[in-house]
Scaffold this motif. Structure first.
Motif, PDB file in Angstrom:
ATOM      1  N   ARG A 145      39.670  47.655  37.474  1.00 16.18           N
ATOM      2  CA  ARG A 145      40.208  47.284  38.791  1.00 16.18           C
ATOM      3  C   ARG A 145      40.299  48.473  39.735  1.00 16.18           C
ATOM      4  O   ARG A 145      40.756  48.337  40.874  1.00 16.18           O
ATOM      5  CB  ARG A 145      41.599  46.669  38.616  1.00 16.18           C
ATOM      6  CG  ARG A 145      41.529  45.255  38.045  1.00 16.18           C
ATOM      7  CD  ARG A 145      42.906  44.728  37.711  1.00 16.18           C
ATOM      8  NE  ARG A 145      42.770  43.649  36.727  1.00 16.18           N
ATOM      9  CZ  ARG A 145      43.682  43.335  35.828  1.00 16.18           C
ATOM     10  NH1 ARG A 145      44.826  44.005  35.777  1.00 16.18           N
ATOM     11  NH2 ARG A 145      43.465  42.362  34.990  1.00 16.18           N
TER      12      ARG A 145
ATOM     13  N   LEU B 181      32.472  55.032  35.822  1.00 10.19           N
ATOM     14  CA  LEU B 181      32.146  53.640  36.095  1.00 10.19           C
ATOM     15  C   LEU B 181      31.866  53.494  37.575  1.00 10.19           C
ATOM     16  O   LEU B 181      32.419  54.207  38.393  1.00 10.19           O
ATOM     17  CB  LEU B 181      33.318  52.720  35.730  1.00 10.19           C
ATOM     18  CG  LEU B 181      33.668  52.633  34.261  1.00 10.19           C
ATOM     19  CD1 LEU B 181      34.822  51.666  34.084  1.00 10.19           C
ATOM     20  CD2 LEU B 181      32.467  52.157  33.462  1.00 10.19           C
ATOM     21  N   VAL B 182      31.013  52.588  37.900  1.00  8.61           N
ATOM     22  CA  VAL B 182      30.757  52.339  39.314  1.00  8.61           C
ATOM     23  C   VAL B 182      32.009  51.704  39.913  1.00  8.61           C
ATOM     24  O   VAL B 182      32.525  50.715  39.389  1.00  8.61           O
ATOM     25  CB  VAL B 182      29.554  51.409  39.479  1.00  8.61           C
ATOM     26  CG1 VAL B 182      29.335  51.089  40.934  1.00  8.61           C
ATOM     27  CG2 VAL B 182      28.323  52.032  38.866  1.00  8.61           C
TER      28      VAL B 182
ATOM     29  N   PRO C  15      34.345  49.707  42.682  1.00  7.69           N
ATOM     30  CA  PRO C  15      34.085  48.528  43.505  1.00  7.69           C
ATOM     31  C   PRO C  15      33.533  48.926  44.876  1.00  7.69           C
ATOM     32  O   PRO C  15      33.777  50.029  45.359  1.00  7.69           O
ATOM     33  CB  PRO C  15      35.462  47.882  43.641  1.00  7.69           C
ATOM     34  CG  PRO C  15      36.285  48.444  42.539  1.00  7.69           C
ATOM     35  CD  PRO C  15      35.723  49.798  42.245  1.00  7.69           C
ATOM     36  N   ALA C  16      32.788  48.058  45.488  1.00  8.01           N
ATOM     37  CA  ALA C  16      32.104  48.364  46.743  1.00  8.01           C
ATOM     38  C   ALA C  16      33.091  48.669  47.873  1.00  8.01           C
ATOM     39  O   ALA C  16      32.863  49.550  48.675  1.00  8.01           O
ATOM     40  CB  ALA C  16      31.194  47.216  47.137  1.00  8.01           C
ATOM     41  N   SER C  17      34.179  47.962  47.965  1.00  5.08           N
ATOM     42  CA  SER C  17      35.183  48.245  48.988  1.00  5.08           C
ATOM     43  C   SER C  17      36.423  48.751  48.271  1.00  5.08           C
ATOM     44  O   SER C  17      36.680  48.392  47.138  1.00  5.08           O
ATOM     45  CB  SER C  17      35.487  46.980  49.786  1.00  5.08           C
ATOM     46  OG  SER C  17      35.992  45.984  48.923  1.00  5.08           O
TER      47      SER C  17
ATOM     48  N   GLU D  86      39.643  48.250  48.545  1.00 10.45           N
ATOM     49  CA  GLU D  86      40.629  47.247  48.140  1.00 10.45           C
ATOM     50  C   GLU D  86      39.931  45.943  47.797  1.00 10.45           C
ATOM     51  O   GLU D  86      39.178  45.419  48.616  1.00 10.45           O
ATOM     52  CB  GLU D  86      41.643  46.990  49.270  1.00 10.45           C
ATOM     53  CG  GLU D  86      42.782  47.970  49.289  1.00 10.45           C
ATOM     54  CD  GLU D  86      43.501  48.078  47.943  1.00 10.45           C
ATOM     55  OE1 GLU D  86      44.072  47.065  47.504  1.00 10.45           O
ATOM     56  OE2 GLU D  86      43.486  49.155  47.334  1.00 10.45           O
ATOM     57  N   PRO D  87      40.147  45.440  46.626  1.00 13.84           N
ATOM     58  CA  PRO D  87      39.529  44.157  46.307  1.00 13.84           C
ATOM     59  C   PRO D  87      40.011  43.073  47.260  1.00 13.84           C
ATOM     60  O   PRO D  87      41.193  42.985  47.568  1.00 13.84           O
ATOM     61  CB  PRO D  87      39.992  43.871  44.877  1.00 13.84           C
ATOM     62  CG  PRO D  87      41.086  44.828  44.580  1.00 13.84           C
ATOM     63  CD  PRO D  87      40.937  45.981  45.524  1.00 13.84           C
ATOM     64  N   ARG D  88      39.051  42.304  47.775  1.00 17.04           N
ATOM     65  CA  ARG D  88      39.453  41.170  48.614  1.00 17.04           C
ATOM     66  C   ARG D  88      40.172  40.168  47.739  1.00 17.04           C
ATOM     67  O   ARG D  88      39.776  39.928  46.603  1.00 17.04           O
ATOM     68  CB  ARG D  88      38.206  40.470  49.181  1.00 17.04           C
ATOM     69  CG  ARG D  88      37.544  41.208  50.294  1.00 17.04           C
ATOM     70  CD  ARG D  88      36.530  40.298  50.923  1.00 17.04           C
ATOM     71  NE  ARG D  88      35.698  39.683  49.892  1.00 17.04           N
ATOM     72  CZ  ARG D  88      34.381  39.576  50.001  1.00 17.04           C
ATOM     73  NH1 ARG D  88      33.758  40.007  51.059  1.00 17.04           N
ATOM     74  NH2 ARG D  88      33.672  39.003  49.050  1.00 17.04           N
TER      75      ARG D  88
END
Lengths: 487, 487
Positions: free
Chosen positions: B56, B108-109, B111-113, B115-117
């Motif tokens: 996360r 690890l990659v 998340p793209a943004s 804050e997770p939507r």
């Protein structure tokens, strides 16, 4: 004359041959057989006879039919029977009444060719035969471990106590089953979902077909190569574009995925089918990252045999890492319980759920509500969980026996055996046809890896060995045959 | 502290707050909850906690994790528990061990943004509510007449006596059911087919979807207008082209069919849905003639409620007139037995059967084998036939009561009432919305014809009244409300 009887009534048949006078000239013999005392009234039998003769072109448009009196006397039946039959035939256009002349065959469109082509005989399929030797098919499951007594008892209780389950249920599946699934997926696979997110369907093939219908029409589906061929069949039958993405030792290659025009990929991360690879967390996060970059990208996670894990820990599902609603999670009871339990489940992300609801406004669930209720009880009472733990122990012992039997054979390597119900056997010295041939000599009908490959070419010969269906009593014999085949 | 219990075990939980020292600096609170005595081993709980935090993005790549000792002492757990958990995390790429330094979050990659939507909350669907007044839905069936005691007894017998039905069955459906169907279709509908020609599936929607997949990709499907909207939904979801063919008093217009580019038409000849027209033999032969003229033309005959006929005789099915193998016959138990009996059947012409077998080589039937066995027994023992005759009588009386209640209302006409479980109510003086509004005032949630229309515009207001689901005890009240609504 009594010529036949079944449980409920006795048939008496009369045979009568009527020489048809049609158009003033004898053109053919009409042979009418009526049945007295059967289920079908006499007038309907007469009606059906003429309707069929006309439909088949044996009586042609414009030809005159026997008079009512001729039929009545010839067959020894009442006038009203004949009148009713002719009345029906006229009402439906088969025949026409011409005043002061009689009844004529109506102007039905005749068949396109004068003689009907005979229908090709259907390929007669042999009904399923029991396999000769031990069953190493990857599709088989050890049903001898099925909690039969409990299941039968729950089934009886549900059936006798719940007539209301005959009525229409919820299209996504009944709430008790979806609640039990949501709880189980949360506890065992880290999937955080509500019962509202779950759709239950009659088997994986139905459910994946449904999911493909929810995805945009321009969807290009990326499949694992080697992979689960039934998924390709389903997608192609639905007219979807398919690409095959190569694997490495971590599962589907994310770099190849990026090079392709795929927008939805289908993966089996917990135990790749057929390679048996478990996708590590780093690859999982890369695949999720890929999915999050475009609005129409999704990952279909098929968690088909994640219940069984022998080495290391079950990695949490992709869905449990999915903060952006990009993962469509699917699982099935057909492999964990029994092949004939045709119940699979999907956890749908919000937009697909909305589309599903629009599409399925008038649909019902494809699964019997009684079967749903029994499954929910199996889970709620803990029977299912205990059964899975017992089965995991059993499969682990079976796997160990097989690995021990194969362990000291020179030139043979085993891989993909960390979980599930199958592993790979590799030989660098013998080709797949050679391996299959020597297996057949031992009465083993095994599967070669090549049947799951699109472009992938394994080095040496590879076999995919399923051990879910090997019966315990056959295990020693199975190990021995396998040793002889691979030595 | 005991905080929860279920049927089988008691959970004891410890709460412990660990102040994480990451990178030499306190960056956040880690709150770890472990469960003792539960199903999940402690090391796995620890593993899952960190895997989730990392996935996360709460712990970021390169950040240092608490030392093993800190965890061991802080949580009061054994060193081996911590080592196992960290070992798993490292093996799966979540964390990296740096010699003489400790454990760090892996690359690890992210998340793209940042804050997770948040995931959109799913539309909460109300679970099914009982209808207020009498149920005039065309989809409803009177399950109070269902032969429940016999069905339950057969169910129990089959379940207790047939563990072998847990195994894989025949993909087309098990032979006893297909044999019983072939016999029934021959006797009651004049369909000459072998059990090999029949495919059983989980409901009409599944089966028509399957059939559409067997037809050539360029298929253009002709639907009745007005017609069965679910068929259009199924076809469109599968990406098929659809045309709407107008009806006249004989059913689908053959001249309009010829004007179109349709190659497969879908018809309900025994009792058109929703108009209730029975297609006469002349139109049937014209439709068959049309189908025989090109090699890729087919007719899908949906014989959905042919079991119930009150006026005239059942016209033999289109399939019984089909000498050229152009008719795909489909029927269902969902309307004759109960909505939750999800079993439909199709009789496939030779070429489609061959294609089906190629497509479904690895598939299983979508219907539970136990349900199949029970249905076969219901038919073989004559229970099903007797039930249908009883139900036909019941529906006939119910129809007569309704027609009598409507008969003397000025301006109201009834049509399409010769069979099945619904008829049309037409008013030349009032519009459909007006009729629906006054029905609602009487507590009746009726269906207007317009919902089944594509281009067709009825003259005046039309309602489609289904009486299959009106309970006997409610019938007088239902008639009274209907009279008041339509007067």
């Amino acid at each position: 004359m009594i010529i036949g009887a079944n449980w409920h009534c006795v048939y008496i048949q009369f045979y009568y041959f009527l020489r048809g006078q049609i158009g003033g000239e004898t053109v053919q013999n009409l042979s009418i057989t009526l049945e007295s005392g059967g289920k079908t009234p006499m007038y309907e039998q007469l009606y059906r006879y003429f309707a069929a003769e006309i439909a088949r072109g044996h009586i042609r448009p414009g030809e005159k039919l026997p008079s009512k009196r001729a039929l009545q006397e010839g067959l020894g039946i009442s006038r009203s029977t004949v009148e009713t039959a002719y009345g029906l035939l006229a009402a439906e256009g088969y025949i026409e009444a011409r005043p002061r002349s009689g009844y004529y065959c109506g102007d039905l469109v005749a068949p396109a060719s004068p003689e009907p082509r005979s229908r090709p005989a259907p390929e007669r399929e042999p009904e399923r035969q029991p396999p000769r030797g031990p069953d190493f098919s990857t599709a088989s499951v050890d049903v001898s471990q099925f909690p039969y007594a409990t299941w039968a008892k729950l089934n009886k209780e549900v059936v006798y106590s719940s007539p209301e389950l005959l009525r229409r249920g919820h299209r996504q599946g009944d709430l008790p089953l979806r609640r039990a699934l949501a709880r189980m997926l949360g506890e065992t696979r880290g999937v955080r979902c509500a019962p509202e997110d779950i759709v239950v369907g009659a088997g994986m093939e139905y459910l994946t077909g449904l999911i493909l219908q929810l995805l945009p029409e321009a969807t290009v589906l990326g499949l694992e190569d080697p992979g689960y061929t039934a998924m390709a069949d389903t997608a192609l039958a639905l007219g979807r574009q398919v690409r095959y993405i190569p694997l490495d030792e971590a599962g589907m290659r994310e770099d190849e995925l990026r090079k392709s025009d795929v927008n939805v990929c289908y993966v089996t991360p917990s135990h790749q089918f057929p390679m048996g690879v478990t996708m590590p967390a780093s690859r999982r996060s890369r695949i999720l990252r890929w999915a999050s970059e475009e609005p129409d990208r999704y990952v279909i996670e098929d968690d088909y045999d994640s219940e069984f894990r022998y080495v290391g820990r079950p990695i949490p599902s992709l869905k449990s890492m999915d903060d952006r609603g990009r993962v469509i999670y699917v699982g099935t009871f057909s492999r964990s319980l029994a092949p004939s339990i045709r119940v699979a489940y999907a956890v749908l992300p919000g937009p697909l759920l909305a589309k599903y609801r629009a599409l399925s406004a008038h649909r019902l669930s494809t699964v019997s509500r009684y079967e749903q209720a029994v499954l929910a009880l199996l889970m709620d009472t803990g029977v299912y969980g205990r059964y899975l733990r017992r089965l995991t122990g059993l499969y682990a012992r079976r796997r160990a026996r097989l690995l021990a039997a194969l362990g000291d054979i020179p030139g043979i390597e085993v891989s993909g055996d960390g979980g599930g119900m199958h592993f790979l056997i590799m030989s660098r010295e013998r080709t797949e046809p050679e391996l299959l041939e020597s297996a057949l000599e031992q009465g083993l009908d095994l599967a070669g890896l090549s049947r799951y490959c699109h472009r992938y070419e394994p080095e040496g010969g590879c076999l995919v060995l399923g051990y879910g269906g090997v019966e315990e009593a056959q295990l020693s014999d199975a190990c021995e045959r396998l040793r002889r085949a691979l030595k």
